[in-house]
Design a protein around this motif. Structure first.
Motif, PDB file in Angstrom:
ATOM      1  N   LEU A 100       5.854  62.140  31.635  1.00 31.47           N
ATOM      2  CA  LEU A 100       6.498  63.010  30.651  1.00 31.47           C
ATOM      3  C   LEU A 100       6.332  64.477  31.028  1.00 31.47           C
ATOM      4  O   LEU A 100       7.289  65.272  30.955  1.00 31.47           O
ATOM      5  CB  LEU A 100       5.916  62.750  29.263  1.00 31.47           C
ATOM      6  CG  LEU A 100       6.489  63.581  28.114  1.00 31.47           C
ATOM      7  CD1 LEU A 100       7.991  63.334  27.980  1.00 31.47           C
ATOM      8  CD2 LEU A 100       5.774  63.259  26.797  1.00 31.47           C
ATOM      9  N   PHE A 101       5.125  64.859  31.447  1.00 30.54           N
ATOM     10  CA  PHE A 101       4.874  66.245  31.849  1.00 30.54           C
ATOM     11  C   PHE A 101       5.715  66.603  33.079  1.00 30.54           C
ATOM     12  O   PHE A 101       6.293  67.692  33.158  1.00 30.54           O
ATOM     13  CB  PHE A 101       3.384  66.431  32.146  1.00 30.54           C
ATOM     14  CG  PHE A 101       2.966  67.871  32.289  1.00 30.54           C
ATOM     15  CD1 PHE A 101       3.005  68.727  31.202  1.00 30.54           C
ATOM     16  CD2 PHE A 101       2.533  68.362  33.507  1.00 30.54           C
ATOM     17  CE1 PHE A 101       2.616  70.057  31.325  1.00 30.54           C
ATOM     18  CE2 PHE A 101       2.149  69.687  33.650  1.00 30.54           C
ATOM     19  CZ  PHE A 101       2.186  70.531  32.549  1.00 30.54           C
ATOM     20  N   ALA A 102       5.807  65.658  34.024  1.00 32.49           N
ATOM     21  CA  ALA A 102       6.624  65.898  35.218  1.00 32.49           C
ATOM     22  C   ALA A 102       8.100  66.033  34.858  1.00 32.49           C
ATOM     23  O   ALA A 102       8.824  66.844  35.450  1.00 32.49           O
ATOM     24  CB  ALA A 102       6.422  64.761  36.215  1.00 32.49           C
ATOM     25  N   LEU A 103       8.539  65.250  33.892  1.00 35.01           N
ATOM     26  CA  LEU A 103       9.930  65.327  33.454  1.00 35.01           C
ATOM     27  C   LEU A 103      10.250  66.699  32.876  1.00 35.01           C
ATOM     28  O   LEU A 103      11.290  67.293  33.191  1.00 35.01           O
ATOM     29  CB  LEU A 103      10.202  64.238  32.417  1.00 35.01           C
ATOM     30  CG  LEU A 103      11.624  64.166  31.842  1.00 35.01           C
ATOM     31  CD1 LEU A 103      12.622  63.837  32.948  1.00 35.01           C
ATOM     32  CD2 LEU A 103      11.700  63.135  30.724  1.00 35.01           C
ATOM     33  N   VAL A 104       9.338  67.217  32.052  1.00 33.85           N
ATOM     34  CA  VAL A 104       9.554  68.540  31.440  1.00 33.85           C
ATOM     35  C   VAL A 104       9.518  69.630  32.505  1.00 33.85           C
ATOM     36  O   VAL A 104      10.407  70.497  32.562  1.00 33.85           O
ATOM     37  CB  VAL A 104       8.472  68.800  30.360  1.00 33.85           C
ATOM     38  CG1 VAL A 104       8.584  70.238  29.852  1.00 33.85           C
ATOM     39  CG2 VAL A 104       8.615  67.817  29.208  1.00 33.85           C
ATOM     40  N   ILE A 120       7.171  78.673  39.103  1.00 35.83           N
ATOM     41  CA  ILE A 120       7.305  77.959  37.827  1.00 35.83           C
ATOM     42  C   ILE A 120       6.374  76.759  37.777  1.00 35.83           C
ATOM     43  O   ILE A 120       5.705  76.499  36.770  1.00 35.83           O
ATOM     44  CB  ILE A 120       8.769  77.537  37.594  1.00 35.83           C
ATOM     45  CG1 ILE A 120       9.634  78.763  37.309  1.00 35.83           C
ATOM     46  CG2 ILE A 120       8.868  76.552  36.429  1.00 35.83           C
ATOM     47  CD1 ILE A 120      11.098  78.459  37.120  1.00 35.83           C
ATOM     48  N   THR A 121       6.281  76.004  38.874  1.00 37.87           N
ATOM     49  CA  THR A 121       5.359  74.867  38.882  1.00 37.87           C
ATOM     50  C   THR A 121       3.912  75.342  38.753  1.00 37.87           C
ATOM     51  O   THR A 121       3.104  74.713  38.066  1.00 37.87           O
ATOM     52  CB  THR A 121       5.521  74.035  40.173  1.00 37.87           C
ATOM     53  OG1 THR A 121       5.354  74.874  41.327  1.00 37.87           O
ATOM     54  CG2 THR A 121       6.893  73.374  40.225  1.00 37.87           C
ATOM     55  N   LEU A 122       3.596  76.458  39.393  1.00 33.95           N
ATOM     56  CA  LEU A 122       2.258  77.035  39.268  1.00 33.95           C
ATOM     57  C   LEU A 122       1.988  77.469  37.828  1.00 33.95           C
ATOM     58  O   LEU A 122       0.902  77.227  37.284  1.00 33.95           O
ATOM     59  CB  LEU A 122       2.111  78.224  40.217  1.00 33.95           C
ATOM     60  CG  LEU A 122       0.815  79.043  40.103  1.00 33.95           C
ATOM     61  CD1 LEU A 122      -0.396  78.171  40.387  1.00 33.95           C
ATOM     62  CD2 LEU A 122       0.853  80.235  41.060  1.00 33.95           C
ATOM     63  N   ALA A 123       2.984  78.094  37.192  1.00 29.76           N
ATOM     64  CA  ALA A 123       2.815  78.570  35.819  1.00 29.76           C
ATOM     65  C   ALA A 123       2.563  77.412  34.852  1.00 29.76           C
ATOM     66  O   ALA A 123       1.695  77.494  33.969  1.00 29.76           O
ATOM     67  CB  ALA A 123       4.055  79.351  35.390  1.00 29.76           C
ATOM     68  N   GLY A 220       4.808  62.796  40.142  1.00 29.69           N
ATOM     69  CA  GLY A 220       3.866  63.167  39.094  1.00 29.69           C
ATOM     70  C   GLY A 220       3.154  61.961  38.496  1.00 29.69           C
ATOM     71  O   GLY A 220       1.953  61.993  38.227  1.00 29.69           O
ATOM     72  N   THR A 221       3.894  60.872  38.314  1.00 31.33           N
ATOM     73  CA  THR A 221       3.311  59.647  37.755  1.00 31.33           C
ATOM     74  C   THR A 221       2.255  59.070  38.690  1.00 31.33           C
ATOM     75  O   THR A 221       1.169  58.663  38.247  1.00 31.33           O
ATOM     76  CB  THR A 221       4.411  58.597  37.513  1.00 31.33           C
ATOM     77  OG1 THR A 221       5.430  59.165  36.693  1.00 31.33           O
ATOM     78  CG2 THR A 221       3.850  57.358  36.835  1.00 31.33           C
ATOM     79  N   LEU A 222       2.550  59.051  39.988  1.00 30.41           N
ATOM     80  CA  LEU A 222       1.596  58.514  40.955  1.00 30.41           C
ATOM     81  C   LEU A 222       0.343  59.376  41.032  1.00 30.41           C
ATOM     82  O   LEU A 222      -0.774  58.865  41.189  1.00 30.41           O
ATOM     83  CB  LEU A 222       2.258  58.410  42.332  1.00 30.41           C
ATOM     84  CG  LEU A 222       3.427  57.418  42.443  1.00 30.41           C
ATOM     85  CD1 LEU A 222       4.048  57.475  43.832  1.00 30.41           C
ATOM     86  CD2 LEU A 222       2.967  56.008  42.107  1.00 30.41           C
ATOM     87  N   CYS A 223       0.509  60.685  40.900  1.00 25.13           N
ATOM     88  CA  CYS A 223      -0.655  61.574  40.901  1.00 25.13           C
ATOM     89  C   CYS A 223      -1.478  61.376  39.628  1.00 25.13           C
ATOM     90  O   CYS A 223      -2.706  61.507  39.646  1.00 25.13           O
ATOM     91  CB  CYS A 223      -0.213  63.030  41.035  1.00 25.13           C
ATOM     92  SG  CYS A 223      -1.570  64.161  41.406  1.00 25.13           S
ATOM     93  N   GLY A 224      -0.815  61.035  38.512  1.00 25.39           N
ATOM     94  CA  GLY A 224      -1.539  60.716  37.279  1.00 25.39           C
ATOM     95  C   GLY A 224      -2.428  59.501  37.460  1.00 25.39           C
ATOM     96  O   GLY A 224      -3.531  59.425  36.890  1.00 25.39           O
ATOM     97  N   LEU A 225      -1.974  58.525  38.260  1.00 25.48           N
ATOM     98  CA  LEU A 225      -2.809  57.366  38.586  1.00 25.48           C
ATOM     99  C   LEU A 225      -4.075  57.811  39.323  1.00 25.48           C
ATOM    100  O   LEU A 225      -5.187  57.339  39.026  1.00 25.48           O
ATOM    101  CB  LEU A 225      -2.012  56.382  39.447  1.00 25.48           C
ATOM    102  CG  LEU A 225      -2.783  55.204  40.045  1.00 25.48           C
ATOM    103  CD1 LEU A 225      -3.369  54.324  38.953  1.00 25.48           C
ATOM    104  CD2 LEU A 225      -1.882  54.385  40.965  1.00 25.48           C
ATOM    105  N   ALA A 226      -3.912  58.738  40.270  1.00 22.67           N
ATOM    106  CA  ALA A 226      -5.069  59.280  40.987  1.00 22.67           C
ATOM    107  C   ALA A 226      -6.029  59.976  40.030  1.00 22.67           C
ATOM    108  O   ALA A 226      -7.261  59.865  40.165  1.00 22.67           O
ATOM    109  CB  ALA A 226      -4.608  60.244  42.076  1.00 22.67           C
TER     110      ALA A 226
END
Length: 315
Positions: A100-104, A120-123, A220-226
């Motif tokens: 969800l965060f990656a989608l936004v 923007i990604t850094l912000a 983003g989802t795969l990194c959330g798994l990590a």
């Protein structure tokens, strides 16, 4: 080309074999620390592999990828704090929240290009960092201690070092296989085409933002798994996991190993974190040694370690 591919394949196979045999080496030598160290390395390699999907194959230079590590970790920590110990629930929430965060982030940042996309990604990552720092109920700046690891109903015991290590390694190899399938699919070929020439791909009818957004969400989802695995590994999660320097570390791992190569980020993660550990034991100023070493690799090892292997083999 054939011999270049063979050299890279041999290096990847040797690395996988070494990772598979590591617990046996740890048991025979009684060296528990090396198993603990490589559990962390495998988890961060998973995060680097997920970043490589968007950075190496998709050409999206995200400087906020570590935010998903924190989101996945906090999902585990917060649910554990609230009395929900089921690993199935914790990991499902970690993946869903990261997606969800990656989608936004993707929906907003993919409207821009180049340095604007990076900023923007850094912000957004820094915003997530400050939100986590303000969660007084869950430790705030001091972080959140996780007193009990995720429970998978007897399927796997995360408190057992060897079982947890093999779970992390299985997740890493499964993600590498998934990304191999993705980049060799029609979807993956379109994403790689967009990296090379987005205007041409749009001209022949591909919705570039849609493809890039899906790719961004998958990463983003795969990194959330990590992140969920990292929280279980350390029994602790703090906002520091989301800080921009951690995103920089992940980018270095990808570049060091070789962007746009399947096992490059894994090689880069192993080399970077082992060097960091060895140099930190020699001197507190280890970063002054690490910096020039990385600079030499960037200057003379175009394509990272995997690219260097290919050129040496051709030579």
């Amino acid at each position: 080309m054939k011999s270049s591919l063979n050299a890279q394949t041999i290096a990847a196979a040797a690395l996988v074999a070494a990772l598979l045999l590591l617990p046996a080496y740890s048991s025979l030598t009684g060296n528990i620390f090396i198993l603990t160290l490589f559990t962390r390395i495998v988890i961060l390699a998973l995060a680097a592999v997920s970043l490589n999907l968007i950075m190496g194959y998709g050409g999206m230079m995200s400087f906020g990828h570590a935010a998903y590590l924190g989101i996945g970790g906090y999902a585990v920590g917060i649910l554990a704090q609230e009395g929900i110990g089921s690993g199935y629930a914790q990991f499902a929430v970690a993946l869903a929240a990261s997606a969800l965060f990656a989608l936004v982030i993707g929906a907003l940042s993919l409207r821009t290009r180049g340095v604007y996309f990076i900023m923007i990604t850094l912000a957004f990552a820094q915003m997530a960092y400050y939100v986590a720092s303000g969660l007084a109920r869950y430790g705030g700046d001091d972080g959140l201690t996780i007193y009990k690891r995720s429970d998978f109903g007897g399927l796997v015991n995360l408190s057992d070092r060897v079982q947890f290590y093999y779970l992390c390694l299985a997740c890493l190899l499964a993600v590498v296989f998934l990304i191999w399938r993705i980049v060799n699919s029609r979807f993956g070929l379109v994403v790689q085409g967009l990296r090379s020439n987005e205007q041409r791909m749009q001209a022949i009818g591909f919705a570039s933002k849609r493809y890039k957004l899906v790719c961004f969400v998958i990463a983003g989802t795969l990194c959330g798994l990590a992140g969920a695995l990292l929280a279980n590994n350390t029994d602790f999660i703090s906002p520091a996991v989301m800080y921009w320097t951690r995103s920089g570390d992940l980018m270095v791992m990808v570049i060091l190993g070789g962007m746009g190569t399947l096992f490059g980020p894994v090689v880069g993660a192993v080399l970077y974190l082992v060097l960091e550990e060895l140099l930190s034991q020699l001197t507190e100023y280890w970063a002054l040694i690490m910096g020039p070493l990385l600079l030499l690799v960037v200057l003379f090892g175009r394509g990272g370690i995997m690219g260097l292997l290919g050129r040496l083999n051709r030579g």
